[in-house]
Design a protein around this motif. Structure first.
Motif, PDB file in Angstrom:
ATOM      1  N   HIS A 335     -22.433  -1.907  -0.935  1.00 23.88           N
ATOM      2  CA  HIS A 335     -23.187  -1.871  -2.189  1.00 23.88           C
ATOM      3  C   HIS A 335     -23.401  -0.452  -2.696  1.00 23.88           C
ATOM      4  CE1 HIS A 335     -24.739  -6.154  -1.440  1.00 23.88           C
ATOM      5  NE2 HIS A 335     -23.824  -6.152  -2.394  1.00 23.88           N
ATOM      6  N   LEU A 336     -23.815   0.434  -1.784  1.00 26.10           N
ATOM      7  CA  LEU A 336     -24.139   1.795  -2.216  1.00 26.10           C
ATOM      8  C   LEU A 336     -22.891   2.573  -2.639  1.00 26.10           C
ATOM      9  CD1 LEU A 336     -26.824   2.740   0.475  1.00 26.10           C
ATOM     10  CD2 LEU A 336     -27.212   2.176  -1.934  1.00 26.10           C
ATOM     11  N   SER A 337     -21.765   2.308  -1.994  1.00 20.59           N
ATOM     12  CA  SER A 337     -20.547   3.057  -2.332  1.00 20.59           C
ATOM     13  C   SER A 337     -19.759   2.367  -3.430  1.00 20.59           C
ATOM     14  CB  SER A 337     -19.649   3.184  -1.093  1.00 20.59           C
ATOM     15  OG  SER A 337     -19.147   1.910  -0.736  1.00 20.59           O
ATOM     16  N   LYS A 338     -20.084   1.124  -3.683  1.00 17.89           N
ATOM     17  CA  LYS A 338     -19.326   0.295  -4.633  1.00 17.89           C
ATOM     18  C   LYS A 338     -17.847   0.256  -4.273  1.00 17.89           C
ATOM     19  CE  LYS A 338     -22.580   0.952  -8.397  1.00 17.89           C
ATOM     20  NZ  LYS A 338     -23.451   1.872  -7.603  1.00 17.89           N
ATOM     21  N   ASN A 339     -17.554   0.423  -2.984  1.00 15.35           N
ATOM     22  CA  ASN A 339     -16.167   0.393  -2.525  1.00 15.35           C
ATOM     23  C   ASN A 339     -16.112  -0.344  -1.177  1.00 15.35           C
ATOM     24  OD1 ASN A 339     -13.565   0.850  -1.692  1.00 15.35           O
ATOM     25  ND2 ASN A 339     -13.537   3.019  -2.288  1.00 15.35           N
ATOM     26  N   PRO A 340     -16.161  -1.678  -1.230  1.00 13.48           N
ATOM     27  CA  PRO A 340     -16.219  -2.465   0.005  1.00 13.48           C
ATOM     28  C   PRO A 340     -15.020  -2.255   0.918  1.00 13.48           C
ATOM     29  CG  PRO A 340     -16.543  -3.860  -1.935  1.00 13.48           C
ATOM     30  CD  PRO A 340     -16.181  -2.514  -2.445  1.00 13.48           C
ATOM     31  N   LYS A 341     -13.853  -2.022   0.319  1.00  6.66           N
ATOM     32  CA  LYS A 341     -12.657  -1.867   1.141  1.00  6.66           C
ATOM     33  C   LYS A 341     -12.784  -0.608   1.998  1.00  6.66           C
ATOM     34  CE  LYS A 341      -7.729  -2.539   0.686  1.00  6.66           C
ATOM     35  NZ  LYS A 341      -7.164  -1.565   1.521  1.00  6.66           N
ATOM     36  N   ALA A 342     -13.226   0.491   1.356  1.00  7.88           N
ATOM     37  CA  ALA A 342     -13.407   1.732   2.108  1.00  7.88           C
ATOM     38  C   ALA A 342     -14.528   1.564   3.137  1.00  7.88           C
ATOM     39  CB  ALA A 342     -13.736   2.871   1.153  1.00  7.88           C
ATOM     40  N   ALA A 343     -15.597   0.866   2.744  1.00 15.20           N
ATOM     41  CA  ALA A 343     -16.713   0.641   3.673  1.00 15.20           C
ATOM     42  C   ALA A 343     -16.207  -0.060   4.923  1.00 15.20           C
ATOM     43  CB  ALA A 343     -17.797  -0.194   2.995  1.00 15.20           C
ATOM     44  N   SER A 344     -15.425  -1.112   4.715  1.00 14.10           N
ATOM     45  CA  SER A 344     -14.902  -1.877   5.837  1.00 14.10           C
ATOM     46  C   SER A 344     -13.976  -1.005   6.687  1.00 14.10           C
ATOM     47  CB  SER A 344     -14.190  -3.115   5.284  1.00 14.10           C
ATOM     48  OG  SER A 344     -13.257  -3.588   6.188  1.00 14.10           O
ATOM     49  N   ASN A 345     -13.098  -0.227   6.048  1.00 12.55           N
ATOM     50  CA  ASN A 345     -12.177   0.620   6.817  1.00 12.55           C
ATOM     51  C   ASN A 345     -12.902   1.659   7.659  1.00 12.55           C
ATOM     52  OD1 ASN A 345      -9.932  -0.685   5.960  1.00 12.55           O
ATOM     53  ND2 ASN A 345      -9.489   0.750   4.286  1.00 12.55           N
ATOM     54  N   TRP A 346     -13.894   2.303   7.062  1.00 17.54           N
ATOM     55  CA  TRP A 346     -14.628   3.331   7.820  1.00 17.54           C
ATOM     56  C   TRP A 346     -15.371   2.722   8.994  1.00 17.54           C
ATOM     57  CZ3 TRP A 346     -14.349   8.456   7.973  1.00 17.54           C
ATOM     58  CH2 TRP A 346     -13.733   9.110   6.908  1.00 17.54           C
ATOM     59  N   ILE A 347     -15.967   1.571   8.791  1.00 16.52           N
ATOM     60  CA  ILE A 347     -16.731   0.951   9.885  1.00 16.52           C
ATOM     61  C   ILE A 347     -15.785   0.452  10.971  1.00 16.52           C
ATOM     62  CG2 ILE A 347     -18.278  -0.950  10.497  1.00 16.52           C
ATOM     63  CD1 ILE A 347     -19.475  -0.636   7.645  1.00 16.52           C
ATOM     64  N   MET A 348     -14.730  -0.251  10.536  1.00 18.43           N
ATOM     65  CA  MET A 348     -13.806  -0.845  11.512  1.00 18.43           C
ATOM     66  C   MET A 348     -13.068   0.201  12.337  1.00 18.43           C
ATOM     67  SD  MET A 348     -13.401  -4.375  11.015  1.00 18.43           S
ATOM     68  CE  MET A 348     -11.740  -4.559  11.584  1.00 18.43           C
ATOM     69  N   THR A 349     -12.630   1.304  11.686  1.00 16.87           N
ATOM     70  CA  THR A 349     -11.799   2.231  12.440  1.00 16.87           C
ATOM     71  C   THR A 349     -12.611   3.387  13.038  1.00 16.87           C
ATOM     72  OG1 THR A 349     -11.235   3.320  10.372  1.00 16.87           O
ATOM     73  CG2 THR A 349      -9.654   1.757  11.205  1.00 16.87           C
ATOM     74  N   ASP A 350     -13.445   4.025  12.240  1.00 18.90           N
ATOM     75  CA  ASP A 350     -14.106   5.242  12.724  1.00 18.90           C
ATOM     76  C   ASP A 350     -15.454   4.976  13.398  1.00 18.90           C
ATOM     77  OD1 ASP A 350     -12.390   7.622  11.300  1.00 18.90           O
ATOM     78  OD2 ASP A 350     -12.438   5.773  10.129  1.00 18.90           O
ATOM     79  N   LEU A 351     -16.325   4.289  12.658  1.00 20.67           N
ATOM     80  CA  LEU A 351     -17.688   4.132  13.171  1.00 20.67           C
ATOM     81  C   LEU A 351     -17.723   3.302  14.462  1.00 20.67           C
ATOM     82  CD1 LEU A 351     -20.669   4.733  12.755  1.00 20.67           C
ATOM     83  CD2 LEU A 351     -20.869   2.595  11.491  1.00 20.67           C
ATOM     84  N   LEU A 352     -17.075   2.128  14.447  1.00 18.29           N
ATOM     85  CA  LEU A 352     -17.141   1.282  15.643  1.00 18.29           C
ATOM     86  C   LEU A 352     -16.480   1.953  16.846  1.00 18.29           C
ATOM     87  CD1 LEU A 352     -16.650  -2.343  14.240  1.00 18.29           C
ATOM     88  CD2 LEU A 352     -18.758  -1.174  14.882  1.00 18.29           C
ATOM     89  N   ARG A 353     -15.410   2.699  16.583  1.00 24.32           N
ATOM     90  CA  ARG A 353     -14.749   3.413  17.690  1.00 24.32           C
ATOM     91  C   ARG A 353     -15.701   4.448  18.296  1.00 24.32           C
ATOM     92  NH1 ARG A 353     -11.031   7.191  15.150  1.00 24.32           N
ATOM     93  NH2 ARG A 353     -13.056   8.194  14.874  1.00 24.32           N
ATOM     94  N   ASP A 354     -16.345   5.247  17.426  1.00 25.28           N
ATOM     95  CA  ASP A 354     -17.225   6.297  17.941  1.00 25.28           C
ATOM     96  C   ASP A 354     -18.484   5.714  18.595  1.00 25.28           C
ATOM     97  OD1 ASP A 354     -15.358   8.002  17.021  1.00 25.28           O
ATOM     98  OD2 ASP A 354     -16.579   8.934  15.454  1.00 25.28           O
ATOM     99  N   LEU A 355     -19.015   4.628  18.017  1.00 29.53           N
ATOM    100  CA  LEU A 355     -20.190   3.993  18.624  1.00 29.53           C
ATOM    101  C   LEU A 355     -19.826   3.469  20.003  1.00 29.53           C
ATOM    102  CD1 LEU A 355     -21.686   1.958  15.623  1.00 29.53           C
ATOM    103  CD2 LEU A 355     -22.711   3.952  16.734  1.00 29.53           C
ATOM    104  N   ASN A 356     -18.648   2.870  20.077  1.00 26.94           N
ATOM    105  CA  ASN A 356     -18.183   2.312  21.335  1.00 26.94           C
ATOM    106  C   ASN A 356     -18.011   3.417  22.382  1.00 26.94           C
ATOM    107  OD1 ASN A 356     -17.305   0.092  22.891  1.00 26.94           O
ATOM    108  ND2 ASN A 356     -15.191   0.807  22.630  1.00 26.94           N
ATOM    109  N   ASP A 357     -17.404   4.533  21.984  1.00 26.03           N
ATOM    110  CA  ASP A 357     -17.224   5.649  22.909  1.00 26.03           C
ATOM    111  C   ASP A 357     -18.574   6.193  23.382  1.00 26.03           C
ATOM    112  OD1 ASP A 357     -14.560   5.393  22.617  1.00 26.03           O
ATOM    113  OD2 ASP A 357     -14.276   7.145  21.317  1.00 26.03           O
ATOM    114  N   ALA A 358     -19.558   6.201  22.464  1.00 31.67           N
ATOM    115  CA  ALA A 358     -20.873   6.753  22.808  1.00 31.67           C
ATOM    116  C   ALA A 358     -21.790   5.683  23.409  1.00 31.67           C
ATOM    117  CB  ALA A 358     -21.524   7.350  21.564  1.00 31.67           C
TER     118      ALA A 358
END
Ligand code: ADP
Ligand code: MG
Length: 477
Positions: A335-358
């Motif tokens: 909602h805040l970025s108005k770009n759901p595709k980018a939101a999903s990509n960042w969460i799926m690839t970068d955020l979840l990977r880094d959260l998982n590592d940490a």
């Protein structure tokens, strides 16, 4: 003959420990842990003369789960005594629902290999947990903290055929329990336990084979491995002319095999009868209607909405909705970025990977949803390039700082001014005159080399689109 001539039949019994503060029939704490026998009370110890009083919240959680599993909720259900003697069962019987359970005849839809599959739910009934025997130094010690903790036992139809189906069904049930906030679904601590019933039969055969129940499985990976092992064991037995014993087997994850625990009891062995200390449980329509309207959006519905509302691919929509907090996070960024595709990509690839590592849950994410949205906005407005954004994200994860602050402090913002880029392009072309000639003579593969050189000269800060355009124009000659 080979394994391919056989098929497996699998049904699961999932015990979910309900997140009530107190036990199902008494006021002592139902929380995990505590000193040995700290959470005990005359009722849960089964002292003579004590009487059980049903925990209303446990009924509410059970009925809520039943509704989420598409079950019919019985207006009148009955608690029965299931009689057996075991040192960790102080009364000599377990109070459980038998032929009139609270929830019946439902189903669960889950996602596997690109499609939605369905498992029937035979019933979900309320019962109390037993205590725990601890074998130590040649003695057996009894800890009754768990005795009387409320459980909901969810019994599936034998609708599954593969270990993968069984594991995904179990994961889906866990997801639903956690969305409802009625069970924490912690397999390691035993607050969710999966017993797997497995039989095999020749393909084309209508009749079920004799089933074996597998216990002691404390991860979804082991659900898969234990069933896999058991299917092969049973086929090997039958192929060599042996019979399958109806029995309960334990899975040993270190040896990856199952071993006999006990021969299976039949229902009549338990001498079930209605518990005379408890009235039938009666729920009325108004209460049920209220409960129904209080249900949150469930994971499957939410995943499907993500697909239609945000055009998220099916697989991603199921990953994003694994946990409610994760789905909430995605929606906020979308909602805040108005770009759901980018939101999903960042969460799926970068955020979840880094959260998982940490080893962090998303609730503890160092990157706030609003900041991730801000980062996407910076990319979309071309203030930073996608490549720079990766570095900014890494810094955000490390420091929890906002993206603008990082961009500013590192002087990272993107060069979009075309005259500045033109200057860089001219320099690169002048320094590589031979390559320019080769390019013009037909070696168009060199284009990537020029892009790389210009990006390098700009320290990664040139806007790649402009670099492309300007290079193309200049190389034409
Ligand atoms: P029991 O009386 O032994 O507890 P139930 O009929 O209550 O057996 O079934 C317990 C579980 O076993 C259910 O999840 C059911 O789907 C599953 N089940 C029943 N029969 C079979 C079979 N032949 N093969 C595999 N699973 C089965
Ligand atoms: Mg049964």
């Amino acid at each position: 003959m080979s394994y391919n001539d056989w098929e497996a039949v699998i049904g699961l019994e999932i015990h979910a420990q309900l997140l009530t503060a107190s036990k199902i029939f008494s006021s002592d704490s139902a929380h995990f842990g505590g000193a040995d026998n700290e959470h005990t009370h005359p009722v849960s110890l089964g002292m003579p003369g004590t009487l059980p009083v049903l925990n209303e919240l446990a009924v509410e959680y059970s009925a809520k789960t039943g509704l989420a599993l598409n079950c019919k909720i019985r207006k009148k259900s009955v608690f029965a005594r299931k009689n057996y003697f075991y040192p960790d069962l102080p009364k000599g019987y377990q109070i459980s629902q038998y032929d009139e359970p609270l929830c019946e005849a439902g189903f669960v839809d889950y996602f596997l290999d690109g499609e939605i599959r369905r498992v029937g739910i035979t019933r979900a009934h309320m019962e109390e947990d037993a205590g725990k025997s601890v074998h130590q130094g040649g003695f057996t010690l009894i800890n009754l903290n768990r005795a009387g903790v409320p459980l909901l036992e969810i019994v599936s139809e034998p609708d599954m055929k593969t270990p993968q189906e069984a594991a995904e069904y179990a994961r889906t049930v866990r997801k639903i329990l956690r969305y409802l906030n009625v069970c924490d679904g912690n397999l390691e601590e035993g607050s969710m336990r999966c017993d797997c019933n497995v039989s095999v039969r020749k393909k084309g055969e209508k009749k079920f084979g004799t089933k074996v129940e597998l216990k002691n499985i404390n991860s979804f990976r082991f659900v898969e491995k234990a069933i896999e092992y058991e299917i092969h064991r049973q086929i090997d037995c039958l192929e060599t002319g042996e019979k399958i014993q109806q029995e309960t087997r334990l899975y040993d994850p270190t040896k990856n095999r199952t071993v006999t625990m006990r021969l299976k009891e039949e229902a009549h062995d338990y001498r079930y009868f209605p518990d005379p200390d408890l009235l039938p449980l009666v729920v009325d329509d108004a209460w049920l209607a209220k409960l129904k309207s209080s249900l949150p959006e469930l994971p499957l519905a939410r995943a499907q909405r993500f697909q239609t509302e945000y055009q998220v691919p099916a697989y991603d929509s199921f990953v994003l909705t694994t946990e409610k907090a994760q789905a909430d996070f995605f929606e906020e960024v979308a909602h805040l970025s108005k770009n759901p595709k980018a939101a999903s990509n960042w969460i799926m690839t970068d955020l979840l990977r880094d959260l998982n590592d940490a080893k962090l849950e998303i609730e503890k994410s160092p990157v706030a949803a609003a900041d991730l949205a801000q980062l996407i906005l910076l990319i979309d407005s071309k203030e930073i390039s996608g490549k720079m954004a990766k570095d900014v994200f890494a810094e955000m994860f490390k420091t929890s700082k906002g993206p603008q602050e990082i961009v500013k402090s590192k002087g990272m913002s993107q060069i979009t001014d075309s005259s500045a880029i033109e200057k860089l392009v001219d320099e690169v072309l002048a320094a590589n005159a031979n390559s320019v000639n080769d390019y013009r003579a037909g070696k168009t593969k060199l284009f990537g080399f020029f892009v790389g050189q210009v990006m390098k000269a700009s320290k990664g800060q040139a806007n790649p689109e402009s670099v492309n355009q300007i290079l193309q124009a200049k190389l034409k000659g």
